[in-house]
Design a protein around this motif. Structure first.
Motif, PDB file in Angstrom:
ATOM      1  N   PHE A 152     -30.979   2.095  44.287  1.00 49.15           N
ATOM      2  CA  PHE A 152     -32.178   1.127  43.802  1.00 49.15           C
ATOM      3  C   PHE A 152     -32.626   2.233  43.520  1.00 49.15           C
ATOM      4  O   PHE A 152     -33.252   1.918  41.894  1.00 49.15           O
ATOM      5  CB  PHE A 152     -32.748   0.457  44.774  1.00 49.15           C
ATOM      6  CG  PHE A 152     -32.669  -0.706  46.333  1.00 49.15           C
ATOM      7  CD1 PHE A 152     -32.925  -1.795  45.672  1.00 49.15           C
ATOM      8  CD2 PHE A 152     -32.044  -0.809  47.017  1.00 49.15           C
ATOM      9  CE1 PHE A 152     -31.418  -3.157  45.376  1.00 49.15           C
ATOM     10  CE2 PHE A 152     -32.054  -2.226  47.820  1.00 49.15           C
ATOM     11  CZ  PHE A 152     -32.208  -3.228  47.042  1.00 49.15           C
ATOM     12  N   GLN A 153     -32.913   3.065  43.867  1.00 45.29           N
ATOM     13  CA  GLN A 153     -33.221   4.734  42.946  1.00 45.29           C
ATOM     14  C   GLN A 153     -32.629   3.981  40.966  1.00 45.29           C
ATOM     15  O   GLN A 153     -33.294   4.177  40.221  1.00 45.29           O
ATOM     16  CB  GLN A 153     -33.914   5.260  43.493  1.00 45.29           C
ATOM     17  CG  GLN A 153     -34.956   5.612  43.989  1.00 45.29           C
ATOM     18  CD  GLN A 153     -34.577   6.485  45.375  1.00 45.29           C
ATOM     19  OE1 GLN A 153     -34.686   7.747  44.191  1.00 45.29           O
ATOM     20  NE2 GLN A 153     -34.518   6.534  46.533  1.00 45.29           N
ATOM     21  N   HIS A 154     -31.512   4.485  41.631  1.00 45.35           N
ATOM     22  CA  HIS A 154     -30.810   5.321  39.428  1.00 45.35           C
ATOM     23  C   HIS A 154     -30.674   3.578  39.183  1.00 45.35           C
ATOM     24  O   HIS A 154     -30.862   3.606  38.306  1.00 45.35           O
ATOM     25  CB  HIS A 154     -29.796   5.713  39.922  1.00 45.35           C
ATOM     26  CG  HIS A 154     -29.454   7.303  40.201  1.00 45.35           C
ATOM     27  ND1 HIS A 154     -30.749   7.890  40.497  1.00 45.35           N
ATOM     28  CD2 HIS A 154     -29.309   7.368  41.797  1.00 45.35           C
ATOM     29  CE1 HIS A 154     -30.750   8.943  40.530  1.00 45.35           C
ATOM     30  NE2 HIS A 154     -29.555   8.894  41.763  1.00 45.35           N
ATOM     31  N   GLY A 155     -30.268   2.407  39.757  1.00 48.10           N
ATOM     32  CA  GLY A 155     -30.357   1.490  39.073  1.00 48.10           C
ATOM     33  C   GLY A 155     -31.957   1.174  38.448  1.00 48.10           C
ATOM     34  O   GLY A 155     -31.523   0.395  37.826  1.00 48.10           O
ATOM     35  N   GLY A 156     -32.770   1.256  39.461  1.00 53.44           N
ATOM     36  CA  GLY A 156     -34.448   0.577  38.623  1.00 53.44           C
ATOM     37  C   GLY A 156     -34.522   2.052  37.705  1.00 53.44           C
ATOM     38  O   GLY A 156     -35.022   1.393  36.435  1.00 53.44           O
ATOM     39  N   GLN A 157     -33.966   3.241  37.560  1.00 55.48           N
ATOM     40  CA  GLN A 157     -34.030   4.148  36.108  1.00 55.48           C
ATOM     41  C   GLN A 157     -33.167   3.426  35.233  1.00 55.48           C
ATOM     42  O   GLN A 157     -33.881   3.181  34.625  1.00 55.48           O
ATOM     43  CB  GLN A 157     -33.378   5.245  37.155  1.00 55.48           C
ATOM     44  CG  GLN A 157     -34.803   5.962  37.465  1.00 55.48           C
ATOM     45  CD  GLN A 157     -34.354   6.986  38.293  1.00 55.48           C
ATOM     46  OE1 GLN A 157     -32.761   7.906  38.582  1.00 55.48           O
ATOM     47  NE2 GLN A 157     -34.726   7.698  39.283  1.00 55.48           N
ATOM     48  N   ILE A 161     -34.654   2.652  31.969  1.00 56.14           N
ATOM     49  CA  ILE A 161     -34.067   2.684  30.441  1.00 56.14           C
ATOM     50  C   ILE A 161     -34.139   1.597  30.097  1.00 56.14           C
ATOM     51  O   ILE A 161     -33.917   1.265  27.562  1.00 56.14           O
ATOM     52  CB  ILE A 161     -33.519   3.460  30.354  1.00 56.14           C
ATOM     53  CG1 ILE A 161     -34.012   4.817  31.310  1.00 56.14           C
ATOM     54  CG2 ILE A 161     -32.912   4.048  29.269  1.00 56.14           C
ATOM     55  CD1 ILE A 161     -32.893   5.696  31.593  1.00 56.14           C
ATOM     56  N   ARG A 162     -32.930   0.493  30.025  1.00 57.61           N
ATOM     57  CA  ARG A 162     -32.335  -0.370  29.403  1.00 57.61           C
ATOM     58  C   ARG A 162     -33.889  -1.667  29.176  1.00 57.61           C
ATOM     59  O   ARG A 162     -33.689  -2.090  27.708  1.00 57.61           O
ATOM     60  CB  ARG A 162     -31.652  -1.755  29.624  1.00 57.61           C
ATOM     61  CG  ARG A 162     -31.369  -3.105  29.538  1.00 57.61           C
ATOM     62  CD  ARG A 162     -30.563  -2.797  28.729  1.00 57.61           C
ATOM     63  NE  ARG A 162     -30.483  -4.287  27.873  1.00 57.61           N
ATOM     64  CZ  ARG A 162     -29.178  -4.921  27.958  1.00 57.61           C
ATOM     65  NH1 ARG A 162     -27.847  -4.615  28.763  1.00 57.61           N
ATOM     66  NH2 ARG A 162     -29.074  -5.956  26.937  1.00 57.61           N
ATOM     67  N   GLY A 163     -34.677  -1.651  29.345  1.00 59.47           N
ATOM     68  CA  GLY A 163     -36.195  -2.470  28.901  1.00 59.47           C
ATOM     69  C   GLY A 163     -36.782  -1.412  28.117  1.00 59.47           C
ATOM     70  O   GLY A 163     -36.893  -2.353  26.742  1.00 59.47           O
ATOM     71  N   VAL A 164     -35.979  -0.761  27.317  1.00 59.04           N
ATOM     72  CA  VAL A 164     -36.534   0.292  26.457  1.00 59.04           C
ATOM     73  C   VAL A 164     -35.866  -0.096  25.270  1.00 59.04           C
ATOM     74  O   VAL A 164     -36.712   0.003  23.785  1.00 59.04           O
ATOM     75  CB  VAL A 164     -37.062   1.435  26.654  1.00 59.04           C
ATOM     76  CG1 VAL A 164     -37.286   2.839  25.545  1.00 59.04           C
ATOM     77  CG2 VAL A 164     -38.294   1.712  27.491  1.00 59.04           C
ATOM     78  N   LEU A 165     -34.964  -0.063  25.552  1.00 59.68           N
ATOM     79  CA  LEU A 165     -33.744   0.120  24.311  1.00 59.68           C
ATOM     80  C   LEU A 165     -33.942  -1.681  24.015  1.00 59.68           C
ATOM     81  O   LEU A 165     -34.191  -1.373  22.624  1.00 59.68           O
ATOM     82  CB  LEU A 165     -32.895   0.363  24.893  1.00 59.68           C
ATOM     83  CG  LEU A 165     -32.378   1.740  25.044  1.00 59.68           C
ATOM     84  CD1 LEU A 165     -30.941   2.084  25.499  1.00 59.68           C
ATOM     85  CD2 LEU A 165     -32.725   2.295  24.553  1.00 59.68           C
TER      86      LEU A 165
END
Length: 170
Positions: A152-157, A161-165
């Motif tokens: 969950f932590q790394h998936g959320g990260q 990043i996907r949202g920023v891109l």
């Protein structure tokens, strides 16, 4: 709901995050980092999947699909086969450049393998000690929850990043 059913449900949610965070991105987009010291989507998803494959397989006395199903060769990363990304430096993160389909394929294979491993686990099994290298020793339940938490932590990260891109692309 049993503990095993709860874990399978949680892993399914991590799987959804992996798919949503990577689907449709190019290898270049997957490898982008917000700054030189940060992780990329590719590295985060590879790492969370390697940890799930490694830790669950060891805890439940099974082989890792990374090695037995040829994923190590398909990824072609310059790391040892048993590497999970633990302790990687920014230069190591930059080396993880892959297609989204490869990340998704590996994660799906690990997900299916993990579900097969965890379905027969009983609630009583969660108290079994699986690692005496810690004080207190690590139980099966604690190890499995740690892996779900990391997912969950790394998936959320990766989703962040996907949202920023996506916003940068307009």
């Amino acid at each position: 709901m049993s503990g095993a059913e709860l874990l399978v449900d949680a892993l399914g949610r991590v799987r959804e995050i992996v798919h949503e965070s990577s689907r449709g991105l190019t290898p270049e987009e997957l490898a982008q980092r917000l700054d030189e010291g940060s992780n990329s989507i590719a590295w985060l998803l590879w790492h969370l999947t390697r940890i799930q494959d490694d830790h669950w397989s060891k805890a439940l006395d099974a082989e890792q699909v990374w090695m037995t199903d040829g994923w190590h060769e398909r990824f072609g990363l310059p790391f040892k086969a048993e590497d999970t990304g633990w302790g990687h430096e920014p230069r190591d993160v930059a080396l993880v450049r892959v297609e989204a389909e490869l990340l998704i394929g590996y994660h799906d294979a690990v997900h299916e393998h993990t579900v097969r491993l965890v379905e027969p686990v009983t609630d009583e099994d969660f108290a079994r000690i699986v690692d005496r290298n810690w004080d207190p020793p690590v139980t099966l339940g604690a190890r499995l929850i740690t892996v779900v938490s990391e997912g969950f932590q790394h998936g959320g990260q990766a989703a962040y990043i996907r949202g920023v891109l996506d916003r940068r692309r307009g």
